[in-house]
Structures are given as structure tokens and as C-alpha cells.
Scaffold this motif. Structure first.
Motif, PDB file in Angstrom:
ATOM      1  N   VAL A  61       0.839  -1.200   0.000  1.00 38.93           N
ATOM      2  CA  VAL A  61       0.000   0.000   0.000  1.00 38.93           C
ATOM      3  C   VAL A  61       0.875   1.252   0.000  1.00 38.93           C
ATOM      4  O   VAL A  61       0.654   2.182  -0.787  1.00 38.93           O
ATOM      5  CB  VAL A  61      -0.971   0.004   1.198  1.00 38.93           C
ATOM      6  CG1 VAL A  61      -1.623   1.362   1.377  1.00 38.93           C
ATOM      7  CG2 VAL A  61      -2.033  -1.069   1.007  1.00 38.93           C
ATOM      8  N   LEU A  62       1.889   1.277   0.865  1.00 35.52           N
ATOM      9  CA  LEU A  62       2.778   2.441   0.915  1.00 35.52           C
ATOM     10  C   LEU A  62       3.543   2.606  -0.400  1.00 35.52           C
ATOM     11  O   LEU A  62       3.687   3.728  -0.909  1.00 35.52           O
ATOM     12  CB  LEU A  62       3.747   2.321   2.088  1.00 35.52           C
ATOM     13  CG  LEU A  62       3.125   2.416   3.473  1.00 35.52           C
ATOM     14  CD1 LEU A  62       4.168   2.128   4.544  1.00 35.52           C
ATOM     15  CD2 LEU A  62       2.484   3.770   3.678  1.00 35.52           C
ATOM     16  N   LEU A  63       4.017   1.499  -0.956  1.00 29.43           N
ATOM     17  CA  LEU A  63       4.719   1.551  -2.241  1.00 29.43           C
ATOM     18  C   LEU A  63       3.818   2.091  -3.341  1.00 29.43           C
ATOM     19  O   LEU A  63       4.222   2.952  -4.131  1.00 29.43           O
ATOM     20  CB  LEU A  63       5.241   0.168  -2.617  1.00 29.43           C
ATOM     21  CG  LEU A  63       5.927   0.065  -3.986  1.00 29.43           C
ATOM     22  CD1 LEU A  63       7.218   0.876  -4.002  1.00 29.43           C
ATOM     23  CD2 LEU A  63       6.189  -1.392  -4.324  1.00 29.43           C
ATOM     24  N   SER A  64       2.588   1.613  -3.382  1.00 27.28           N
ATOM     25  CA  SER A  64       1.676   2.073  -4.431  1.00 27.28           C
ATOM     26  C   SER A  64       1.340   3.553  -4.272  1.00 27.28           C
ATOM     27  O   SER A  64       1.178   4.266  -5.262  1.00 27.28           O
ATOM     28  CB  SER A  64       0.405   1.229  -4.454  1.00 27.28           C
ATOM     29  OG  SER A  64      -0.387   1.476  -3.322  1.00 27.28           O
ATOM     30  N   LEU A  65       1.261   4.039  -3.042  1.00 29.23           N
ATOM     31  CA  LEU A  65       1.006   5.464  -2.828  1.00 29.23           C
ATOM     32  C   LEU A  65       2.186   6.313  -3.294  1.00 29.23           C
ATOM     33  O   LEU A  65       1.993   7.358  -3.915  1.00 29.23           O
ATOM     34  CB  LEU A  65       0.692   5.738  -1.363  1.00 29.23           C
ATOM     35  CG  LEU A  65      -0.648   5.194  -0.878  1.00 29.23           C
ATOM     36  CD1 LEU A  65      -0.791   5.402   0.623  1.00 29.23           C
ATOM     37  CD2 LEU A  65      -1.794   5.828  -1.631  1.00 29.23           C
ATOM     38  N   VAL A  66       3.398   5.851  -3.020  1.00 27.71           N
ATOM     39  CA  VAL A  66       4.582   6.571  -3.494  1.00 27.71           C
ATOM     40  C   VAL A  66       4.629   6.559  -5.016  1.00 27.71           C
ATOM     41  O   VAL A  66       4.890   7.591  -5.648  1.00 27.71           O
ATOM     42  CB  VAL A  66       5.869   5.955  -2.897  1.00 27.71           C
ATOM     43  CG1 VAL A  66       7.115   6.496  -3.583  1.00 27.71           C
ATOM     44  CG2 VAL A  66       5.929   6.216  -1.400  1.00 27.71           C
ATOM     45  N   LEU A  67       4.364   5.406  -5.626  1.00 25.69           N
ATOM     46  CA  LEU A  67       4.372   5.319  -7.088  1.00 25.69           C
ATOM     47  C   LEU A  67       3.266   6.168  -7.709  1.00 25.69           C
ATOM     48  O   LEU A  67       3.462   6.776  -8.764  1.00 25.69           O
ATOM     49  CB  LEU A  67       4.244   3.864  -7.533  1.00 25.69           C
ATOM     50  CG  LEU A  67       5.461   2.975  -7.244  1.00 25.69           C
ATOM     51  CD1 LEU A  67       5.137   1.518  -7.544  1.00 25.69           C
ATOM     52  CD2 LEU A  67       6.673   3.434  -8.028  1.00 25.69           C
ATOM     53  N   THR A  68       2.122   6.220  -7.048  1.00 25.37           N
ATOM     54  CA  THR A  68       1.023   7.060  -7.531  1.00 25.37           C
ATOM     55  C   THR A  68       1.428   8.530  -7.515  1.00 25.37           C
ATOM     56  O   THR A  68       1.143   9.271  -8.461  1.00 25.37           O
ATOM     57  CB  THR A  68      -0.240   6.848  -6.674  1.00 25.37           C
ATOM     58  OG1 THR A  68      -0.644   5.482  -6.799  1.00 25.37           O
ATOM     59  CG2 THR A  68      -1.377   7.747  -7.120  1.00 25.37           C
ATOM     60  N   ALA A  69       2.089   8.960  -6.456  1.00 21.40           N
ATOM     61  CA  ALA A  69       2.479  10.367  -6.319  1.00 21.40           C
ATOM     62  C   ALA A  69       3.631  10.748  -7.243  1.00 21.40           C
ATOM     63  O   ALA A  69       3.716  11.894  -7.687  1.00 21.40           O
ATOM     64  CB  ALA A  69       2.860  10.662  -4.872  1.00 21.40           C
ATOM     65  N   VAL A 126       5.031   8.609 -10.080  1.00 17.05           N
ATOM     66  CA  VAL A 126       5.135   8.048 -11.426  1.00 17.05           C
ATOM     67  C   VAL A 126       3.851   8.247 -12.226  1.00 17.05           C
ATOM     68  O   VAL A 126       3.859   8.921 -13.249  1.00 17.05           O
ATOM     69  CB  VAL A 126       5.504   6.541 -11.370  1.00 17.05           C
ATOM     70  CG1 VAL A 126       5.581   5.947 -12.764  1.00 17.05           C
ATOM     71  CG2 VAL A 126       6.828   6.335 -10.628  1.00 17.05           C
ATOM     72  N   SER A 127       2.771   7.623 -11.775  1.00 16.99           N
ATOM     73  CA  SER A 127       1.515   7.688 -12.518  1.00 16.99           C
ATOM     74  C   SER A 127       0.348   7.455 -11.578  1.00 16.99           C
ATOM     75  O   SER A 127       0.439   6.638 -10.652  1.00 16.99           O
ATOM     76  CB  SER A 127       1.500   6.625 -13.615  1.00 16.99           C
ATOM     77  OG  SER A 127       0.219   6.524 -14.209  1.00 16.99           O
ATOM     78  N   HIS A 128      -0.754   8.140 -11.834  1.00 15.69           N
ATOM     79  CA  HIS A 128      -1.941   7.956 -11.000  1.00 15.69           C
ATOM     80  C   HIS A 128      -2.551   6.557 -11.175  1.00 15.69           C
ATOM     81  O   HIS A 128      -3.358   6.131 -10.365  1.00 15.69           O
ATOM     82  CB  HIS A 128      -2.976   9.040 -11.287  1.00 15.69           C
ATOM     83  CG  HIS A 128      -3.604   8.936 -12.637  1.00 15.69           C
ATOM     84  ND1 HIS A 128      -3.000   9.434 -13.772  1.00 15.69           N
ATOM     85  CD2 HIS A 128      -4.770   8.379 -13.024  1.00 15.69           C
ATOM     86  CE1 HIS A 128      -3.783   9.179 -14.813  1.00 15.69           C
ATOM     87  NE2 HIS A 128      -4.863   8.554 -14.389  1.00 15.69           N
ATOM     88  N   HIS A 129      -2.145   5.837 -12.194  1.00 17.60           N
ATOM     89  CA  HIS A 129      -2.671   4.485 -12.427  1.00 17.60           C
ATOM     90  C   HIS A 129      -2.179   3.462 -11.391  1.00 17.60           C
ATOM     91  O   HIS A 129      -2.764   2.394 -11.247  1.00 17.60           O
ATOM     92  CB  HIS A 129      -2.319   3.998 -13.831  1.00 17.60           C
ATOM     93  CG  HIS A 129      -3.000   4.781 -14.910  1.00 17.60           C
ATOM     94  ND1 HIS A 129      -4.359   4.743 -15.106  1.00 17.60           N
ATOM     95  CD2 HIS A 129      -2.511   5.651 -15.821  1.00 17.60           C
ATOM     96  CE1 HIS A 129      -4.681   5.535 -16.104  1.00 17.60           C
ATOM     97  NE2 HIS A 129      -3.574   6.109 -16.560  1.00 17.60           N
ATOM     98  N   LEU A 134      -3.084  -0.546  -7.819  1.00 13.37           N
ATOM     99  CA  LEU A 134      -2.378  -1.511  -6.975  1.00 13.37           C
ATOM    100  C   LEU A 134      -2.917  -1.455  -5.554  1.00 13.37           C
ATOM    101  O   LEU A 134      -3.137  -2.493  -4.922  1.00 13.37           O
ATOM    102  CB  LEU A 134      -0.873  -1.234  -6.993  1.00 13.37           C
ATOM    103  CG  LEU A 134       0.012  -2.159  -6.164  1.00 13.37           C
ATOM    104  CD1 LEU A 134      -0.168  -3.619  -6.570  1.00 13.37           C
ATOM    105  CD2 LEU A 134       1.465  -1.745  -6.296  1.00 13.37           C
ATOM    106  N   THR A 135      -3.177  -0.250  -5.056  1.00 18.42           N
ATOM    107  CA  THR A 135      -3.776  -0.101  -3.726  1.00 18.42           C
ATOM    108  C   THR A 135      -5.156  -0.737  -3.678  1.00 18.42           C
ATOM    109  O   THR A 135      -5.506  -1.424  -2.709  1.00 18.42           O
ATOM    110  CB  THR A 135      -3.878   1.387  -3.353  1.00 18.42           C
ATOM    111  OG1 THR A 135      -2.600   1.985  -3.479  1.00 18.42           O
ATOM    112  CG2 THR A 135      -4.377   1.565  -1.941  1.00 18.42           C
ATOM    113  N   VAL A 136      -5.931  -0.521  -4.721  1.00 16.67           N
ATOM    114  CA  VAL A 136      -7.274  -1.118  -4.798  1.00 16.67           C
ATOM    115  C   VAL A 136      -7.173  -2.643  -4.786  1.00 16.67           C
ATOM    116  O   VAL A 136      -7.919  -3.324  -4.074  1.00 16.67           O
ATOM    117  CB  VAL A 136      -8.023  -0.629  -6.064  1.00 16.67           C
ATOM    118  CG1 VAL A 136      -9.314  -1.392  -6.269  1.00 16.67           C
ATOM    119  CG2 VAL A 136      -8.277   0.862  -5.976  1.00 16.67           C
TER     120      VAL A 136
END
Length: 70
Positions: A15-23, A25-28, A32-34
Motif C-alpha cells: 500500500v505504501l509503495l503504491s502510494l509513493v508510485l502514484t504520487a 510516477v503515474s496515478h494508475h 495496486l492499492t485497490v
């Protein structure tokens, strides 16, 4: 460390990784969090968790197995 605790740590990390990647790299990457949240939700009701199966094959033991060994 038991499978149950490892699953919680792994899910939190994802979850933390996906939030960092969202902020950064890409909002897509929010998908991953979902996915992680949906997987945690369904595993609470069904008991089926693919990550737990992989961890079991890697040799991790459940809390019940650890308690039985003591």
C-alpha cells in the motif's frame, strides 16, 4: 515471523509503495492499492490468500504451527 504477521507487513508495504508510485510516477498505480485492499477484504471472508500460499511454500509457519512447536 509467522505467515499472518508477514502478510500484514507485506500488505502494508505494498500500500505504501503504491502510494509513493502514484504520487511520483503515474496515478494508475492507485489500482495496486485497490487490488491489495480487495484481496485483504476477500481473504478475511474466504481464507484464500495467494501470498500466504507462496510464503508457506517458502517455509514460513503459521502462528498455530509455531505455538504447537513450543
Amino acid at each position: 515471523m509467522s505467515i499472518e504477521r508477514t502478510i500484514m507487513a507485506f500488505a502494508g508495504f505494498m500500500v505504501l509503495l503504491s502510494l509513493v508510485l502514484t504520487a511520483t510516477v503515474s496515478h494508475h498505480f492507485m489500482w495496486l492499492t485497490v487490488f491489495v485492499g480487495a484481496n485483504l477484504f476477500q481473504s478475511a471472508f474466504t481464507g484464500f490468500c495467494p501470498a500466504a500460499m507462496v510464503m508457506k511454500k517458502l517455509g514460513l509457519k503459521s502462528e498455530a504451527e509455531i505455538a504447537k512447536a513450543k
